[in-house]
Design a protein around this motif. Structure first.
Motif, short mmCIF file in Angstrom:
data_model
loop_
_atom_site.label_atom_id
_atom_site.label_comp_id
_atom_site.label_asym_id
_atom_site.label_seq_id
_atom_site.Cartn_x
_atom_site.Cartn_y
_atom_site.Cartn_z
N ALA A 130 0.82 -1.05 -0.10
CA ALA A 130 0.05 -0.06 -0.22
C ALA A 130 0.93 1.37 0.02
O ALA A 130 0.45 2.24 -0.90
CB ALA A 130 -0.92 0.03 1.27
N LEU A 131 1.90 1.12 0.86
CA LEU A 131 2.88 2.36 0.84
C LEU A 131 3.43 2.68 -0.46
O LEU A 131 3.84 3.72 -0.86
CB LEU A 131 4.01 2.13 1.82
CG LEU A 131 4.80 3.34 1.94
CD1 LEU A 131 4.36 4.65 2.26
CD2 LEU A 131 5.93 3.08 2.98
N TYR A 136 3.95 5.60 -5.73
CA TYR A 136 3.63 5.76 -7.06
C TYR A 136 2.44 6.69 -7.55
O TYR A 136 2.93 7.61 -8.33
CB TYR A 136 3.34 4.21 -7.60
CG TYR A 136 4.49 3.29 -7.68
CD1 TYR A 136 5.80 3.74 -8.20
CD2 TYR A 136 4.37 2.19 -7.58
CE1 TYR A 136 6.80 3.03 -8.16
CE2 TYR A 136 5.43 1.32 -7.48
CZ TYR A 136 6.62 1.52 -7.69
OH TYR A 136 7.48 0.70 -7.89
N VAL A 137 1.53 6.70 -6.84
CA VAL A 137 0.42 7.76 -7.14
C VAL A 137 0.92 9.25 -6.92
O VAL A 137 0.57 10.06 -7.76
CB VAL A 137 -0.90 7.36 -6.30
CG1 VAL A 137 -1.90 8.28 -6.52
CG2 VAL A 137 -1.67 5.95 -6.58
N ASN A 142 2.60 14.44 -9.03
CA ASN A 142 3.75 15.42 -9.17
C ASN A 142 4.39 15.62 -10.46
O ASN A 142 4.80 16.79 -10.81
CB ASN A 142 4.57 15.01 -8.07
CG ASN A 142 4.17 15.16 -6.69
OD1 ASN A 142 3.48 16.25 -6.52
ND2 ASN A 142 4.79 14.72 -5.79
N VAL A 143 4.11 14.83 -11.36
CA VAL A 143 4.51 14.79 -12.93
C VAL A 143 4.05 15.81 -13.64
O VAL A 143 4.31 16.10 -14.34
CB VAL A 143 4.66 13.33 -13.35
CG1 VAL A 143 4.97 13.27 -14.87
CG2 VAL A 143 5.75 12.52 -12.74
N ARG A 144 2.63 15.62 -13.24
CA ARG A 144 1.74 16.67 -14.27
C ARG A 144 2.14 18.15 -14.11
O ARG A 144 2.53 18.85 -14.09
CB ARG A 144 0.32 16.80 -13.61
CG ARG A 144 -0.46 15.35 -13.66
CD ARG A 144 -1.72 15.70 -13.29
NE ARG A 144 -2.24 14.08 -13.07
CZ ARG A 144 -3.46 13.89 -12.64
NH1 ARG A 144 -4.34 14.77 -12.50
NH2 ARG A 144 -3.85 12.70 -12.30
#
Length: 144
Positions: A130-131, A136-137, A142-144
Motif C-alpha cells: 500500500a505504501l 507511485y500515485v 507530481n509529474v503533471r
C-alpha cells in the motif's frame, strides 16, 4: 510490537533499501497482474536487560511459480546477538541458514510466541504494498 516479560519486541522496516528492489515479470496466466516491484526488508529487535537479538528478514522468492503462494511470507537471512552497550553494527552476526536446524526451529518458535508469524508477515507485506502504491500515485500526481 510488544513488551513481554521485561523484553521489548520492535520491527523496523527498511523503506529506502534500493539494493532490495526485485524485478518480477507479470504472470503468464494474467499478464495484467503486476507483482510488487519492491520486496521490503525489516529487522526484528528483541531487547532484554542482558542483550538483544536482531533478526534481519526479507521477502524472497526463488521462482515465479512461488509468487502467488509465498510472496507475503518472510525469511530470516541473518541473526545477531548484541551485548549491552555494544553497537548493533559491532555485534556477532551469522547467516540464519548456517545454524543448526534445531536452533532454527527454536528461533522460529520464539518469534511466533511474540507475534512474528504468518499473520504479521502478511500484514507487513500488505502495508508495504500500500505504501509503494501510494508513493507511485503521489509521484504521478507530481509529474503533471
Amino acid at each position: 510490537l510488544a513488551n513481554v516479560d521485561n523484553e521489548a519486541v520492535v520491527s523496523t522496516q527498511s523503506t529506502g533499501d534500493l539494493n532490495n528492489i526485485t524485478e518480477l515479470t507479470p504472470s503468464e496466466e494474467d499478464p495484467e497482474e503486476t507483482p510488487p516491484q519492491y520486496l521490503p526488508s525489516f529487522i526484528i529487535d528483541i531487547s532484554k536487560p542482558r542483550g538483544k537479538l536482531l533478526f534481519k528478514c526479507n521477502y524472497h522468492m526463488s521462482t515465479e511459480e512461488q509468487y502467488v503462494a509465498n510472496v507475503d511470507q518472510y525469511v530470516i537471512s541473518e541473526v545477531a546477538f548484541v551485548r549491552p552497550g555494544q553497537a548493533d553494527d559491532d555485534a556477532f552476526t551469522t547467516d540464519f541458514g548456517n545454524l543448526d536446524l534445531v536452533l532454527i526451529r527454536e528461533f522460529e518458535n520464539y518469534l511466533q510466541r511474540r507475534g512474528i508469524d504468518a499473520e504479521f508477515s502478511s500484514a507487513l507485506f500488505e502495508m508495504s504494498s500500500a505504501l509503494e502504491h501510494s508513493n507511485y500515485v503521489q509521484f504521478l500526481k507530481n509529474v503533471r
